[in-house]
Design a protein around this motif. Structure first.
Motif, mmCIF file in Angstrom:
data_model
loop_
_atom_site.group_PDB
_atom_site.id
_atom_site.type_symbol
_atom_site.label_atom_id
_atom_site.label_comp_id
_atom_site.label_asym_id
_atom_site.label_seq_id
_atom_site.Cartn_x
_atom_site.Cartn_y
_atom_site.Cartn_z
ATOM 1 N N GLN A 1 50.300 -26.872 -53.405
ATOM 2 C CA GLN A 1 50.620 -28.218 -54.022
ATOM 3 C C GLN A 1 51.323 -28.325 -55.271
ATOM 4 O O GLN A 1 52.045 -29.157 -55.544
ATOM 5 C CB GLN A 1 49.233 -28.989 -54.149
ATOM 6 C CG GLN A 1 48.380 -29.201 -52.808
ATOM 7 C CD GLN A 1 47.006 -29.720 -52.861
ATOM 8 O OE1 GLN A 1 46.231 -29.264 -53.874
ATOM 9 N NE2 GLN A 1 46.726 -30.247 -51.863
ATOM 10 N N GLU B 1 41.860 -33.327 -53.439
ATOM 11 C CA GLU B 1 42.297 -32.895 -52.065
ATOM 12 C C GLU B 1 42.150 -31.697 -51.503
ATOM 13 O O GLU B 1 42.147 -31.384 -50.441
ATOM 14 C CB GLU B 1 43.766 -33.396 -51.723
ATOM 15 C CG GLU B 1 44.207 -34.882 -52.102
ATOM 16 C CD GLU B 1 45.560 -35.139 -51.540
ATOM 17 O OE1 GLU B 1 46.361 -34.452 -51.734
ATOM 18 O OE2 GLU B 1 45.952 -36.307 -51.731
ATOM 19 N N ALA B 2 42.151 -30.874 -52.416
ATOM 20 C CA ALA B 2 42.025 -29.260 -52.296
ATOM 21 C C ALA B 2 40.455 -28.649 -52.235
ATOM 22 O O ALA B 2 40.285 -27.665 -51.781
ATOM 23 C CB ALA B 2 43.023 -28.404 -53.157
ATOM 24 N N TYR C 1 48.023 -37.064 -61.143
ATOM 25 C CA TYR C 1 48.675 -36.212 -60.211
ATOM 26 C C TYR C 1 47.677 -35.067 -59.995
ATOM 27 O O TYR C 1 47.267 -34.482 -58.789
ATOM 28 C CB TYR C 1 49.900 -35.582 -60.605
ATOM 29 C CG TYR C 1 50.405 -34.409 -59.965
ATOM 30 C CD1 TYR C 1 50.886 -34.440 -58.489
ATOM 31 C CD2 TYR C 1 50.477 -33.173 -60.504
ATOM 32 C CE1 TYR C 1 51.373 -33.273 -57.929
ATOM 33 C CE2 TYR C 1 51.083 -32.072 -59.950
ATOM 34 C CZ TYR C 1 51.229 -32.138 -58.637
ATOM 35 O OH TYR C 1 51.636 -30.983 -58.107
ATOM 36 N N ARG D 1 44.350 -35.958 -58.217
ATOM 37 C CA ARG D 1 44.459 -36.028 -56.822
ATOM 38 C C ARG D 1 44.370 -34.569 -56.126
ATOM 39 O O ARG D 1 43.806 -34.158 -55.217
ATOM 40 C CB ARG D 1 45.796 -36.651 -56.296
ATOM 41 C CG ARG D 1 45.916 -36.982 -55.205
ATOM 42 C CD ARG D 1 47.405 -37.789 -54.623
ATOM 43 N NE ARG D 1 48.277 -36.813 -54.723
ATOM 44 C CZ ARG D 1 49.448 -36.970 -55.652
ATOM 45 N NH1 ARG D 1 49.502 -38.182 -56.421
ATOM 46 N NH2 ARG D 1 50.303 -36.235 -55.865
ATOM 47 N N GLU D 2 45.061 -33.739 -56.737
ATOM 48 C CA GLU D 2 45.312 -32.453 -56.365
ATOM 49 C C GLU D 2 43.815 -31.547 -56.288
ATOM 50 O O GLU D 2 43.607 -31.075 -55.236
ATOM 51 C CB GLU D 2 46.284 -31.525 -57.088
ATOM 52 C CG GLU D 2 47.494 -32.049 -57.126
ATOM 53 C CD GLU D 2 48.208 -32.484 -55.698
ATOM 54 O OE1 GLU D 2 48.149 -31.418 -54.674
ATOM 55 O OE2 GLU D 2 48.827 -33.480 -55.627
ATOM 56 N N ILE E 1 45.816 -25.039 -53.912
ATOM 57 C CA ILE E 1 46.395 -25.695 -55.137
ATOM 58 C C ILE E 1 47.727 -25.162 -55.697
ATOM 59 O O ILE E 1 48.744 -25.923 -56.075
ATOM 60 C CB ILE E 1 45.433 -25.552 -56.298
ATOM 61 C CG1 ILE E 1 44.304 -26.480 -55.682
ATOM 62 C CG2 ILE E 1 45.960 -26.293 -57.611
ATOM 63 C CD1 ILE E 1 42.907 -26.798 -56.877
#
Length: 466
Positions: free
Chosen positions: A325, A178-179, A171, A174-175, A322
């Motif tokens: 998220q 993506e950020a 998790y 991935r964050e 972030i």
């Protein structure tokens, strides 16, 4: 095959000055290299800009090069160094390479130099050494600040159990992916909104007019090299009123990056002007300065501060993405520049204090001093020590050049080291391997009189370019 089509703003982003050389270069390259790839042509233009003398006699490229070679300026002057330099303090000198020491000795001989210091993480750079601190009288040195203006640390602390970094590793990985966006020329397709893009300097200073578009597309991104965004464990051993966090362990998000192409273009443009106005001998030429009484010096000062605010905005956008998220607001934040110049009082008079790869450490000022991808970073509080011009190290500091690291460190060794410390690396290369850096513990021991340690950050998931 499509013909080559260049844009003036792209040449300005490389550092080409607002002058006829841009249209001359565009015309020549589009005519003589019309079927060549744009990235090849831009790389060639970059090389010409860096060393125009080498291309001065080229049958095709000579006209471009001749526009870039400084002309004899009747207002310019040859500047001699003082025979003896100002005294400066060295911290952790036994671990500082001779090249960095020599650069500091030369900087100390500048006629405008007032005071100086060398930090324990110091190593050779351009102009001032990395880790060099120099106070000058009414003069700002673009390469005393550096190319990555406002390069910065930013730490957000979240009230989340750091054990989740192991339990939910996928998790958090991935964050991070993506950020963030990493890489020297990388840009976003969708522009982030931030007030820094509306600053009047973009319209008032000629060199900035062509940089606003690219700055907008790179806002919230990070460069290459040692820039990173990482999750880790924040440990607070004792409460500190300046930090405002209770003792305990927290989840931390730490980032390191600067002002991207905006800062580099500003640095190169005004360094070229400074060199034309003040011709210093030999290798010291990169220490050419601009007076804050002259138009170019005022422009650089305004542009530098804009780039510093832009660098800060890049970090804030990453951290806000972030945080959104994670569904949490940070309960604490610490940040600082380490490639910048400030107006400060030194020896009873206002001076310009350049900190190139050095952390501001004024009395009770908080900052972050990172280690490496496997070594802890430190949350510190400055002691305001005058012997260091209220400065401290900005990290562990390199003990190997990038080339030496690539030639001597294996992928197997790097992987083994990461596994030993329980660190997951996304991107990164051998040039940034932990073995390429000094021992951060020793660096901190060499500056105990400069800062107090108020917290620790241990990296666990690290995102870099590559």
């Amino acid at each position: 095959m499509a013909k080559l089509k260049l844009r003036g703003k792209d040449l300005r982003a490389l550092g080409y000055p607002e002058a006829p050389v841009i249209s001359i270069a565009m015309n020549i390259m589009e005519k003589e290299y019309k079927f060549e790839k744009e990235e090849v042509v831009m790389d060639l233009l970059r090389k010409i800009l860096a060393a125009p003398v080498e291309y001065a006699n080229d049958a095709v490229l000579g006209l471009i090069a001749q526009q870039l070679i400084p002309k004899e300026d009747p207002e310019g002057m040859n500047v001699s160094l003082n025979k003896t330099g100002i005294a400066f303090n060295v911290f952790g000198g036994e671990n500082i390479e001779q090249g960095a020491m020599n650069q500091m000795y030369q900087a100390a001989k500048l006629p405008v130099a007032v005071d100086g210091a060398l930090m324990p993480d110091a190593h050779s750079g351009y102009g001032l050494p990395i880790g060099g601190v120099l106070a000058t009288e009414n003069a700002v040195i673009p390469y005393g600040v550096g190319v990555d203006i406002g390069c910065r640390m930013c730490l957000s602390v979240f009230d989340i159990d750091p054990k989740e970094l192991i339990q939910k590793e996928q998790y958090f990985t991935r964050e991070l992916k993506e950020a963030t966006l990493f890489g020297g020329g990388r840009q976003f397709d969708q522009i982030a909104s931030h007030e820094v893009l509306d600053r009047p300097e973009f319209d008032e200073i000629a060199v900035l007019k062509g940089l606003q578009g690219r700055a907008a597309r790179q806002l919230g991104s990070s460069g290459s090299g040692n820039h990173f965004v990482e999750f880790g464990i924040v440990e607070i051993g004792a409460a500190d009123p300046m930090l405002g966090l209770a003792p305990g362990n927290y989840l931390g998000l730490l980032s390191h990056s600067g002002s991207r192409a905006l800062g580099a273009s500003i640095a190169n443009h005004y360094t070229r002007i400074a060199k034309e106005k003040r011709r210093l001998p030999g290798e010291v030429g990169n220490l050419a300065w601009l007076s804050l009484d002259e138009q170019e010096g005022i422009e650089y000062w305004l542009a530098m501060n804009l780039a510093g605010d832009y660098a800060s905005a890049c970090h804030h956008i990453i951290h806000e993405k972030i945080a959104a998220q994670l569904g949490r607001e940070p309960i604490g934040r610490v940040e600082n520049h380490h490639n910048f110049a400030w107006k400060e009082i030194v020896e009873g008079r206002e001076c310009i204090v350049h900190r190139k790869g050095a952390t501001p450490a004024g009395k009770d000022v908080l900052g972050i001093i990172p280690g490496s991808m496997t070594a802890p970073g430190y949350i510190v509080k400055g002691r305001g020590e005058t012997a260091s011009l209220s400065s401290a190290a900005h990290g562990a500091g390199r003990k190997m050049s990038r080339t030496a690291a690539m030639n001597s460190i294996t992928h197997h060794l790097m992987k083994e080291t990461l596994e030993k410390h329980g660190v997951k690396l996304l991107g990164g290369g051998l040039d940034e391997a932990p073995q390429a850096y000094k021992d951060i513990g020793e660096v901190m021991r060499n500056q105990q009189e400069l800062v107090d340690i108020v917290g620790l950050f241990t990296p666990k998931i690290v995102r870099m370019d590559g």
